[in-house]
Every structure is written in C-alpha cells, then in structure tokens.
Design an enzyme around this catalytic site. Structure first.
Site, PDB file in Angstrom:
ATOM      1  N   GLY A  42       0.336  -3.975   4.146  1.00 10.55           N
ATOM      2  CA  GLY A  42       0.105  -5.395   4.326  1.00 10.55           C
ATOM      3  C   GLY A  42       1.404  -6.147   4.582  1.00 10.55           C
TER       4      GLY A  42
ATOM      5  CB  CYS B 121      -1.211   0.450   7.740  1.00 13.14           C
ATOM      6  SG  CYS B 121      -2.819   0.350   6.930  1.00 13.14           S
TER       7      CYS B 121
ATOM      8  CG  HIS C 211      -6.118   1.951  -0.504  1.00 14.79           C
ATOM      9  ND1 HIS C 211      -4.933   2.483  -0.947  1.00 14.79           N
ATOM     10  CD2 HIS C 211      -5.777   0.921   0.330  1.00 14.79           C
ATOM     11  CE1 HIS C 211      -3.919   1.817  -0.414  1.00 14.79           C
ATOM     12  NE2 HIS C 211      -4.411   0.863   0.358  1.00 14.79           N
TER      13      HIS C 211
ATOM     14  CB  CYS D 251      -0.950   0.009   1.195  1.00 17.88           C
ATOM     15  SG  CYS D 251      -2.148  -1.338   1.175  1.00 17.88           S
TER      16      CYS D 251
END
Length: 464
Positions: A429, A427, A395, A140
């Site tokens: 993954g 954040c 996103h 991300c």
C-alpha cells in the site's frame, strides 16, 4: 562477454567470504563454473569458506484464521506471537539468550501498544530480558522487511543470530483510520493516491491493464484448490505450530479451550460459477469482490536467521540461504503492480535471471494484481504459489512476508535438488513492491542441481 563478466562479479560479491575479501583472485580458488538446472547464469559452487552466508535454520508460523470469526478471534496478539517465537527455538535448541535481536513486522496496532505486546510475547516464549525487540512497518511487506532487516544486520556484522517475525490481529485492530489528514494532500496527485482504498487500487489495475473478472475469479479458484490439496496432503504441518487458545461464545460468554493447527479460510469447493455471483466490493461496475481478494486474517510467524559458520558450529541443518532483498516504488494508484517491478530487480541483484527461479511466493492481495504480475513477467503458473496464496489462506498484513518465507523454504526442501532458487514478493500500500531471493539450504554441495552437458561450461549464459 562484458555482460557475462559483470554478472560474474555480482555473484562473487554475494559469495565473498569475510576472511578473504581482499581481491577477486582470493575468491577464484573457492569458486568454479559449473552447469546447473538453475541455469548457467547462476552456476557456481561454494565451499565451506563461505561461512558468512546468512542462512535460515527455522521458519515457523501459526495457522492463519479469519478475523473476527475464525479460530483466533478471542486470542490476544501477544499470545499469537509467543508460540511462533518459541517454535523456532524449540526446533533448533538454540539458547534464547543467544538471540541478538527480534524484529517483528506489524501494521495495524498503535506502535507503542504493539511494541509492548511483542516484548511481552518474547517473555512468554522464554526469552530473557537481555534480548531486545523492535517492530517494523512497511505495510504488506512488513514480515519480509523484518527478515531482511535481521539478514542485513547479520551481514553487516552487528550480530550473528536474530529472528525476523510477523504479527497481526486484524480482529483486534481494524484497517480503519479515525485520525485527520493534512489538507495539503489534495495538491499532489500521488500523495492523494496514497490514501486510496486498496480495493480501488485493485480496480485500477484491472481496468488499466485489462484484467478480466473471469481471470480474477479463476485465480481465486486455483488458490483455494492448491491450498486445499496442500493441507490435505499435510504439506503445512512442518511450518505450522499449534496454538493453545480459547473460543468465546458471543451469546453466553462461555470459553472453550481449543488448539488451532490448521488454516480456516480454505474453501476446497470454491468454483467460478459461485464466485461469479458475488457483487463487486468497491465499485458498482467493478470486478474486485470478496471472493477474488485476500482474506482479512489473524496470525504470526517467525524466522530464525544466523551466520552460516554459526549454524555449522551448532550442527544445525540449513533450511535456506538469504540472498537479496529489494524494495521499489510504483504509482500508488496501481500499487498492486509492485511485484512486477520488485521481482526482476531482486533477481538481478542476486546475479540471476527470472528463468533461474524455481518457485515464487507472490502475495495474492487481489486477483487483479496477482494475474497482472504473472502475465507481465511471463511466469510459469506451475511455479507460483504452488500451495495456494492469500485469496485462500488469508493476508494478515504484517505476517504475510514471514509466512511466505516459511512456506517457500519448506516447499523447496521437499522438492530437493530440482529446486534451487525461490522468490518471495508482494505489493505494498502507498505504492511499493518488495521481493527477496532465497536459495535452498543444502544447495552448496558439488552435485546439487548438476546436470551433464557436452559443451563448455560458462558461469553465465551471456558468455556464449
């Protein structure tokens, strides 16, 4: 006092001009303490000798559209990236042949396929064959990592001008994985948690840190309302580049030409009552829903960076200054807490404190982790995602970091002298967080953020 001296050294290192880097004494003539609205910890003046600053001269993005049913559902990925790349060139009139590298953050497409698409997009945008292109995948934060990679290369002296970009078509490339997984993963808990569905990590954050369903739903409502207000007032016009594409009727196959200029995931009428009716998406008794999670999206973005001296030679206005970037690791089971760890690290690396930061763009992967990070860092809600975030805008994984840079820097420019430092964070993954610190582009003049004080001015409040 020792802490103050150390903070001063950090600042000096960030401001060290390559032409006079032999000693701290050489820097003294170009730096003096002053009082700033940003806070005394960051109170310094730069002069034109700091030509090796890495600056952003343009940051553009496409609209963000809902995957599989939004405005880009029938748009090829390379046709998404090309307009963003072309926009930063058109905005600055920089010769495309001067771009030393294009780094594209992207997550879902197979590496070889996406690498080819990115190179094709560069050709569509008018770049010559001499301009190289590569992709980067840090989940991300891929878009932000691309910007940081280009900034690092410029700072290292590898080249003077580059583009950090992001591309994701979540319509064309789903988040599913059909491959096999090493059975050994079951023997290491953290490794096994790397495979947790992101929604489960959101539930873990909510349960472990006591984030309620109401807090998550309210965060989503706030995101939509802020995004709707920003869109209605035209705040996104400076950052969004129109994309000429098509919409295909799934029943007849008929194609309709369209020009996409606005994000299509914003719902101005979102309210807590309606969100409260949605069922949990990942656990039967959970609190994470489709309404308080980020939207699955298609988009692209591009950020043009260069050495300050080059920008000055070209007469280009400076949108922002790249200060620092930090990536950190966290427990994969609660990967959403990443910004709460990465932001303080990045701010400290910049020689600043949290109170010095005027604006934050924190990716709203899930309402649970967004609320947790805000509460953990005790951030002023009025400083965070002032134009909405991923729960409203969407996103597109590889794009979000670059998109946030564009949104942050354009908002900082609008706010002027009362807004000096900004942070982009998200954040990641598998258990990470990333954050970068930016300074408003015109913040090196003597009067910027200056305020009258009656006491002695210290470079750091720690010296008091």
């Amino acid at each position: 006092m020792e802490k103050a001296i150390e903070r001063q050294r950090v600042l000096l290192e960030h401001l060290r001009p390559s032409s006079s880097a032999s000693s701290l004494e050489n820097l003294d003539a170009s730096l003096s303490a002053s009082a700033c609205l940003a806070g005394d910890s960051s109170a310094y003046h730069r002069t034109s000798v700091f030509g090796d600053d890495v600056v952003i001269v343009a940051a553009q993005r496409t609209a963000i559209c809902k995957a599989k049913r939004g405005g880009f559902k029938d748009t090829y990925a390379d046709d998404l990236l090309a307009p963003a790349l072309k926009a930063v060139i058109d905005k600055t009139n920089v010769d495309p042949s001067e771009i030393a590298d294009i780094v594209v953050g992207t997550v879902l497409a197979p590496g070889s396929q996406r690498a080819a698409e990115c190179k094709m997009a560069a050709f569509y945008a008018g770049f010559p064959e001499t301009v190289p292109v590569r992709t980067v995948n840090r989940q991300c934060s891929s878009g932000l990592q691309a910007v940081a990679d280009v900034a690092a290369a410029i700072r290292a002296g590898f080249y003077d001008i580059g583009i950090g970009a992001g591309l994701e078509s979540m319509t064309a490339n789903s988040m599913g994985w059909d491959g096999t997984v090493n059975p050994r993963v079951k023997s290491v808990e953290h490794a096994q948690n790397c495979l947790l569905p992101m929604g489960i990590t959101s539930e873990n954050v909510a349960s472990r840190y006591g984030i309620t369903r109401l807090e998550q739903d309210q965060a989503a409502v706030d995101s939509h309302k802020k995004a709707a207000a920003a869109a209605a007032s035209g705040k996104f016009k400076d950052e969004i580049v129109p994309v000429h594409t098509k919409i295909v009727d799934p029943k007849t196959g008929d194609e309709t030409p369209v020009t996409i200029t606005a994000d299509d995931g914003i719902r101005a009428n979102t309210n807590v009552a309606d969100l409260g009716k949605l069922r949990p998406s990942f656990k039967k008794d959970g609190t994470t829903t489709a309404g308080n999670s980020s939207q699955v999206s298609d988009a692209a973005a591009a950020v043009l960076l260069m050495k300050r001296s080059v920008a000055m030679q070209k007469g280009l206005p400076i949108l922002g200054v790249f200060r620092t970037f930090v990536a950190v690791g966290v427990d994969p089971a609660v990967m959403g807490v990443g910004p709460a760890v990465a932001i303080p690290a990045a701010v400290k690396s910049a020689g600043l404190e949290l109170d010095n930061i005027d604006l934050f763009e924190i990716n709203e992967a899930f309402g649970s982790q967004y609320v947790y990070c805000q509460k953990k860092l005790e951030l002023d809600p009025a400083k965070i995602n002032v134009n909405g975030g991923a729960m409203a805008l969407g996103h597109p994984l590889g794009v979000t970091g670059a998109r946030c840079v564009a949104t942050l820097l354009h908002e900082m420019k609008r706010r002027g002298r009362d807004c000096r430092f900004g942070v982009v964070s998200m954040c990641i993954g598998t258990g990470m967080g990333a954050a970068a610190v930016f300074e408003r582009g015109d913040a090196c003049d003597e009067v910027c953020n200056a305020r009258k004080v009656d006491t002695k001015n210290f470079l750091s409040k720690d010296a008091k």
